[in-house]
Structures are given as C-alpha cells and as structure tokens.
Design an enzyme around this catalytic site. Structure first.
Site, PDB file in Angstrom:
ATOM      1  CG  LEU A 136     -11.034 -22.981   9.294  1.00 52.02           C
ATOM      2  CD1 LEU A 136     -12.414 -22.397   9.549  1.00 52.02           C
ATOM      3  CD2 LEU A 136     -11.013 -24.444   9.780  1.00 52.02           C
ATOM      4  CB  SER A 137      -5.724 -21.538   8.425  1.00 49.42           C
ATOM      5  OG  SER A 137      -5.994 -22.890   8.652  1.00 49.42           O
ATOM      6  CB  SER A 141      -7.406 -18.215  13.969  1.00 47.50           C
ATOM      7  OG  SER A 141      -7.703 -17.775  12.661  1.00 47.50           O
ATOM      8  CB  SER A 143      -4.366 -25.208  16.846  1.00 46.10           C
ATOM      9  OG  SER A 143      -3.196 -25.760  16.280  1.00 46.10           O
ATOM     10  CD1 TRP A 167      -1.739 -21.059   7.665  1.00 43.66           C
ATOM     11  CD2 TRP A 167       0.147 -21.263   6.479  1.00 43.66           C
ATOM     12  NE1 TRP A 167      -0.716 -20.615   8.448  1.00 43.66           N
ATOM     13  CE2 TRP A 167       0.457 -20.736   7.753  1.00 43.66           C
ATOM     14  CE3 TRP A 167       1.174 -21.480   5.569  1.00 43.66           C
ATOM     15  CZ2 TRP A 167       1.755 -20.434   8.132  1.00 43.66           C
ATOM     16  CZ3 TRP A 167       2.453 -21.182   5.945  1.00 43.66           C
ATOM     17  CH2 TRP A 167       2.736 -20.659   7.210  1.00 43.66           C
ATOM     18  CE1 TYR A 243     -21.970 -23.247  15.450  1.00 40.64           C
ATOM     19  CE2 TYR A 243     -20.796 -25.141  16.338  1.00 40.64           C
ATOM     20  CZ  TYR A 243     -21.950 -24.390  16.221  1.00 40.64           C
ATOM     21  OH  TYR A 243     -23.083 -24.791  16.871  1.00 40.64           O
ATOM     22  N   GLY A 351      24.156 -42.749   1.778  1.00 41.10           N
ATOM     23  CA  GLY A 351      24.465 -41.382   1.321  1.00 41.10           C
ATOM     24  C   GLY A 351      23.597 -40.931   0.155  1.00 41.10           C
ATOM     25  CD  GLU A 374      -7.590 -31.686   5.626  1.00 43.67           C
ATOM     26  OE1 GLU A 374      -8.472 -32.389   6.139  1.00 43.67           O
ATOM     27  OE2 GLU A 374      -7.353 -31.654   4.412  1.00 43.67           O
ATOM     28  CB  SER A 377       0.428 -34.833  15.756  1.00 44.99           C
ATOM     29  OG  SER A 377       0.736 -35.388  14.502  1.00 44.99           O
TER      30      SER A 377
HETATM   31  C1  LIG Z   1       1.143 -26.513   3.370  1.00 42.64           C
HETATM   32  C2  LIG Z   1      -0.059 -26.107   4.168  1.00 42.64           C
HETATM   33  C3  LIG Z   1      -1.320 -26.197   3.601  1.00 42.64           C
HETATM   34  C4  LIG Z   1      -2.452 -25.794   4.307  1.00 42.64           C
HETATM   35  N1  LIG Z   1      -3.688 -25.809   3.703  1.00 42.64           N
HETATM   36  C5  LIG Z   1      -4.744 -25.241   4.334  1.00 42.64           C
HETATM   37  C6  LIG Z   1      -5.994 -25.073   3.659  1.00 42.64           C
HETATM   38  O1  LIG Z   1      -6.159 -25.457   2.496  1.00 42.64           O
HETATM   39  N2  LIG Z   1      -6.995 -24.447   4.316  1.00 42.64           N
HETATM   40  C7  LIG Z   1      -6.867 -23.985   5.596  1.00 42.64           C
HETATM   41  O2  LIG Z   1      -7.832 -23.432   6.119  1.00 42.64           O
HETATM   42  N3  LIG Z   1      -5.700 -24.160   6.270  1.00 42.64           N
HETATM   43  C8  LIG Z   1      -4.637 -24.754   5.664  1.00 42.64           C
HETATM   44  N4  LIG Z   1      -3.433 -24.895   6.331  1.00 42.64           N
HETATM   45  C9  LIG Z   1      -3.312 -24.413   7.707  1.00 42.64           C
HETATM   46  C10 LIG Z   1      -3.143 -25.535   8.710  1.00 42.64           C
HETATM   47  O3  LIG Z   1      -4.347 -26.216   8.887  1.00 42.64           O
HETATM   48  C11 LIG Z   1      -2.575 -24.911   9.997  1.00 42.64           C
HETATM   49  O4  LIG Z   1      -1.233 -24.548   9.726  1.00 42.64           O
HETATM   50  C12 LIG Z   1      -2.659 -25.875  11.174  1.00 42.64           C
HETATM   51  O5  LIG Z   1      -3.993 -26.070  11.565  1.00 42.64           O
HETATM   52  C13 LIG Z   1      -1.848 -25.392  12.383  1.00 42.64           C
HETATM   53  O6  LIG Z   1      -2.125 -24.051  12.673  1.00 42.64           O
HETATM   54  P1  LIG Z   1      -0.914 -23.030  12.904  1.00 42.64           P
HETATM   55  O7  LIG Z   1      -0.010 -23.134  11.731  1.00 42.64           O
HETATM   56  O8  LIG Z   1      -1.478 -21.701  13.213  1.00 42.64           O
HETATM   57  O9  LIG Z   1      -0.138 -23.588  14.150  1.00 42.64           O
HETATM   58  P2  LIG Z   1      -0.530 -23.299  15.710  1.00 42.64           P
HETATM   59  O10 LIG Z   1      -1.970 -23.491  15.926  1.00 42.64           O
HETATM   60  O11 LIG Z   1       0.064 -21.993  16.100  1.00 42.64           O
HETATM   61  O12 LIG Z   1       0.262 -24.468  16.426  1.00 42.64           O
HETATM   62  C14 LIG Z   1       1.666 -24.383  16.749  1.00 42.64           C
HETATM   63  C15 LIG Z   1       1.986 -25.575  17.649  1.00 42.64           C
HETATM   64  O13 LIG Z   1       1.232 -25.489  18.868  1.00 42.64           O
HETATM   65  C16 LIG Z   1       0.507 -26.683  19.081  1.00 42.64           C
HETATM   66  N5  LIG Z   1      -0.773 -26.394  19.734  1.00 42.64           N
HETATM   67  C17 LIG Z   1      -1.663 -25.409  19.418  1.00 42.64           C
HETATM   68  N6  LIG Z   1      -2.746 -25.493  20.216  1.00 42.64           N
HETATM   69  C18 LIG Z   1      -2.559 -26.562  21.028  1.00 42.64           C
HETATM   70  C19 LIG Z   1      -3.317 -27.167  22.071  1.00 42.64           C
HETATM   71  N7  LIG Z   1      -4.520 -26.704  22.417  1.00 42.64           N
HETATM   72  N8  LIG Z   1      -2.786 -28.236  22.706  1.00 42.64           N
HETATM   73  C20 LIG Z   1      -1.596 -28.738  22.346  1.00 42.64           C
HETATM   74  N9  LIG Z   1      -0.828 -28.208  21.371  1.00 42.64           N
HETATM   75  C21 LIG Z   1      -1.304 -27.132  20.713  1.00 42.64           C
HETATM   76  C22 LIG Z   1       0.315 -27.291  17.706  1.00 42.64           C
HETATM   77  O14 LIG Z   1       0.108 -28.685  17.773  1.00 42.64           O
HETATM   78  C23 LIG Z   1       1.615 -26.917  17.008  1.00 42.64           C
HETATM   79  O15 LIG Z   1       2.606 -27.869  17.319  1.00 42.64           O
HETATM   80  C24 LIG Z   1      -2.305 -25.336   5.642  1.00 42.64           C
HETATM   81  C25 LIG Z   1      -1.028 -25.277   6.217  1.00 42.64           C
HETATM   82  C26 LIG Z   1       0.078 -25.629   5.506  1.00 42.64           C
HETATM   83  C27 LIG Z   1       1.454 -25.504   6.137  1.00 42.64           C
END
Ligand SMILES: Cc1cc2nc3c(=O)[nH]c(=O)nc-3n(C[C@H](O)[C@H](O)[C@H](O)COP(=O)(O)OP(=O)(O)OC[C@H]3O[C@@H](n4cnc5c(N)ncnc54)[C@H](O)[C@@H]3O)c2cc1C
Length: 391
Positions: A136-137, A141, A143, A167, A243, A351, A374, A377
């Site tokens: 998905l990610s 894009s 969050s 990711w 979606y 330690g 997924e 927080s």
């Molecule tokens: C090890 C790993 C495995 C993964 N596996 C998968 C997978 O198998 N399939 C897949 O599709 N994805 C996967 N992901 C992606 C993962 O779901 C995303 O990294 C995650 O959803 C956050 O998106 P981002 O990294 O773009 O962070 P961002 O969306 O850029 O967020 C950055 C910060 O901003 C905050 N933020 C963003 N929007 C808001 C809001 N509206 N209100 C408050 N705070 C906000 C977030 O909480 C975060 O602290 C994986 C990620 C990792 C690191």
C-alpha cells in the site's frame, strides 16, 4: 457495550483458551523455542530470515491459518493467527511479522474479497509455499496512504501499472503481492483498486531492501512497477473498491501487530524477571529490592492490560462484531507498553543489557516499529477520537 448472543450463558474470561487453541499455542511456542531461538541473533545480524524456517512455517500450517481446508489451509480462526503471532514474537518479532503479513493482511483480504476463481488459484499456493506481501505505502504516501501516486491504466482485458511502492514487508521472499494502485485518479481515493501481482509478471520488480534499526530479519523492500501488465481477472473485489479493501484489511492487521507487541513485551518481562533473580548487588539478588520489584510489577500489569485489549479485539472480529476502535486501541496500547517494557528490561539488566551479549537490546530495537507500521500511533489515536466525537 456490546451484548452477547446468549445472555443466559456467562462469557468465559478473555484469556481462557479452548482446548484446540491451547494445543495450537503450545505447539507454536515449542516450535519457536526449539527451531527459531537458536538462530535469532545470527538472523538479526545478517538481516536475513532463514528460508528453511519459512519452509517450516508452511509445514506447520502457520502460513495459511484461516485458509479453509478445501484450499489446503488449517481452517482456523483469526484468534489463532493472533496467538501464532504472539508466540513467534516472544522469540523473534521478525518471525511474528512474516506470519502476520501472510495471514492477517494478505490472506485475510483474499478470503473476504477474492473471487472463487482467485481463491482456487491462489489460496492453495499461499497455504503450501508462496509468501505474500501487502503493498500500500509509497514514498509520498504513508499515513495519507490513499494519496498514492501508483497508477493503473484500464486496457480492457488487462491493466498497465506504473509506480513504486515502499516499505513492503515480505517482499524479498514474496511470490504474490496484494498491491494497490489508482485506476481513476480523477475520482481521488475512490479510484484505488487492489490487484494480485505475481512476482514473475513482466514489468514488476522487487527493488532495494532497507537496512533497519529493528525487526532486521524481516525483509522490507521497494517494489517497482514499470508498465506492469496485470490481467483483469487479477483485480480483487471490484475496480475502485481498493480503498475499502485496504482499510478493512488494515483494521484486522492492526490487532496482530498488537499481538506481535505483547509477545515482545512478554519476552522482555521474562528476561527481566530471570535476571532479577540471579544478579546480586549489596549482597542480595536485585529482585529483592523493592525498586526493581515495582518495575517488574508494572511491566506485568501493562502486559496483562495489553493482552486483554488484543484478545478482545480478536474475539470481536471472530464473532462478527464491530472491532475497528478496539483494534486501534489494542495496537496503540500494546506498542506503547512493549517499548516501555523493552526499555525497562535493559535497565533491570544494567550495563550488560546495553550490549549484544544479552537479548534485551534487540527487543528494544524491535519494539520501535510497533508505533510506526500499519498506522502510526497518531493514526490509531485519530481512529479512536473519530469514534468518540462521532465523526
Ligand atoms: C519496517 C516497516 C515495514 C513496513 N511494512 C509495510 C508493508 O508491508 N506494507 C505497506 O504498505 N507499508 C508498510 N510499511 C509502511 C508503514 O505503514 C508507514 O511507514 C507508516 O504508515 C507511516 O507512514 P510514513 O512512513 O510515510 O510516515 P508519515 O505518514 O510521513 O508520518 C510521519 C509522522 O507524522 C505523523 N502524522 C502523519 N499524519 C498525521 C496526522 N494526520 N495527524 C497526526 N500525526 C500525523 C505520523 O504519526 C508520524 O509520526 C512499513 C514500514 C516500515 C518502517
């Protein structure tokens, strides 16, 4: 509060397991301790999960827990998938997430949305030998997942997909990818469509693998779609229903990430208790000091509360009752307490806890992901708040 179907029968305690669940739990626990534990450190250092252990997952039925027996699966419950993820994660959270993505994201979506023909074609392979991934990610894009840039052009009997996913867990080992792309960008998120992509499809490629802080043995890679031709029969559900599929699947997956985190927190607590009984300072074991006892007691209480949230959300899902808010709470809380428990376990070790000679530093690194994937927080809190405010 939800009411039970038969109010005259008192529901059992949330942590009470059926005979079948107990046997399943103990067989996964034994397997994890005997077959995975000896390799955990080496897999973490290499950043690669052993192929033969994944093969054992298949042989034990752990890669097709909910797949019906007619397709070669175990015909089990979502709750059993949650138990498996908890047990594996208590030994290695990387093992937990491999099984989690297979069962609670990928297979779950197919069971719910795939056509009969797609089920016959893919579920037997998923139960027996094919690792699945959920894509998905993207770089832009996370969050805001539905702002994806990947496009699917409708060519009648097939679609042509272009874009990049980032990711993606299980991508290095994956043979089948449930991938989301927008087939009608002018409709916004309502253009998103889910596709089943076989690794061998022309124009599909697994790209760079990430070098990570934690869950290092679980692969996380980029996916590249370069004019990837996908037959129309590989659309999951309806065109433009993606979606909905993504949202509903993630709601379920989140419960299992909660399970991964309670497995991890349990391991942290067990290591801390064992060390507190053995390490001596001031002529006593450190477990005789009330300061240390209180830390252990708080860890155990947090763990119990998190387990109740996770088990309740899973039981709600299996009962066909609404569980979206409970799933968000379970994931949010479990990942918070797992990070706290792993941190505290290092402190109890002093330690040596800070070194790679003891397993708690790895748990601390592995815990961090719980608050990120997924849905971070903050995204879980948004889901909970929306319910509170009636949005
Ligand atoms: C090890 C790993 C495995 C993964 N596996 C998968 C997978 O198998 N399939 C897949 O599709 N994805 C996967 N992901 C992606 C993962 O779901 C995303 O990294 C995650 O959803 C956050 O998106 P981002 O990294 O773009 O962070 P961002 O969306 O850029 O967020 C950055 C910060 O901003 C905050 N933020 C963003 N929007 C808001 C809001 N509206 N209100 C408050 N705070 C906000 C977030 O909480 C975060 O602290 C994986 C990620 C990792 C690191």
């Amino acid at each position: 509060m939800a009411t039970v179907a038969h109010p005259d029968v008192a529901p059992p305690p949330l942590t009470a397991l059926s005979e079948e669940e107990r046997l399943f739990q103990s067989s996964v626990r034994k397997f994890a301790n005997e077959q995975i534990r000896p390799h955990v450190r080496e897999m973490d250092e290499a950043g690669v999960f052993r192929k033969e252990i994944i093969q054992q997952f298949f042989e034990m039925g752990l890669m097709g827990i909910e797949i019906p027996e007619e397709y070669g699966g175990q015909g089990g419950t979502f709750f059993q998938a949650v138990l498996a993820v908890e047990e594996l994660s208590a030994v290695d959270p990387s093992a937990g997430v491999i099984v989690d993505v297979q069962n609670t994201l990928s297979i779950n979506a197919l069971m719910r949305w795939a056509s009969r023909e797609q089920k016959s074609r893919y579920l037997p392979a998923l139960a027996a030998k094919t690792v699945a991934a959920y894509a998905l990610s993207e770089a832009g894009s996370g969050s805001d997942a539905f702002a994806m840039a990947s496009r699917a052009e409708d060519k009648g009997d097939h679609f042509v997909l272009n874009g990049r996913k980032l990711w993606i867990t299980n991508a290095a080992e994956g043979g089948l990818f449930l991938l989301f792309a927008n087939a009608r960008p002018e409709a916004g998120y309502k253009g998103i469509t889910a596709f089943l992509i076989e690794r061998s499809f022309a124009g599909f490629q697994v790209g760079k693998k990430e070098d990570k802080l934690g869950i290092r043995a679980s692969s996380t890679c980029e996916l590249i779609l370069d004019n990837c031709r996908v037959p129309r029969e590989n659309v999951v559900g309806e065109v433009r229903q993606g979606y909905k599929i993504a949202m509903e699947t993630l709601n379920e997956g989140r419960i299992a990430i909660g399970a991964q985190m309670i497995g991890l927190a349990r391991a942290a607590l067990e290591y801390a208790v064992a060390y507190a009984k053995e390490r001596k300072q001031f002529g006593k074991t450190i477990g005789e000091f009330q300061g240390v006892q209180f830390d252990l007691a708080k860890m155990a209480t947090d763990l119990e509360a998190a387990r109740l949230l996770v088990y309740n959300a899973a039981r709600l899902k299996d009962a066909g009752m609404p569980f979206q808010t409970e799933a968000a709470m379970a994931k949010y809380f479990s990942s918070e307490i797992a990070e706290k428990a792993a941190s505290k376990a290092i402190e109890v070790h002093g330690g040596v806890g800070f070194t790679k000679d003891y397993p708690v530093e790895k748990l601390y690194r592995d815990a961090k992901i719980g608050r990120i994937y997924e849905g971070t927080s903050n995204i879980q809190l948004l889901t909970i708040a929306k319910k509170l405010l009636g949005k």
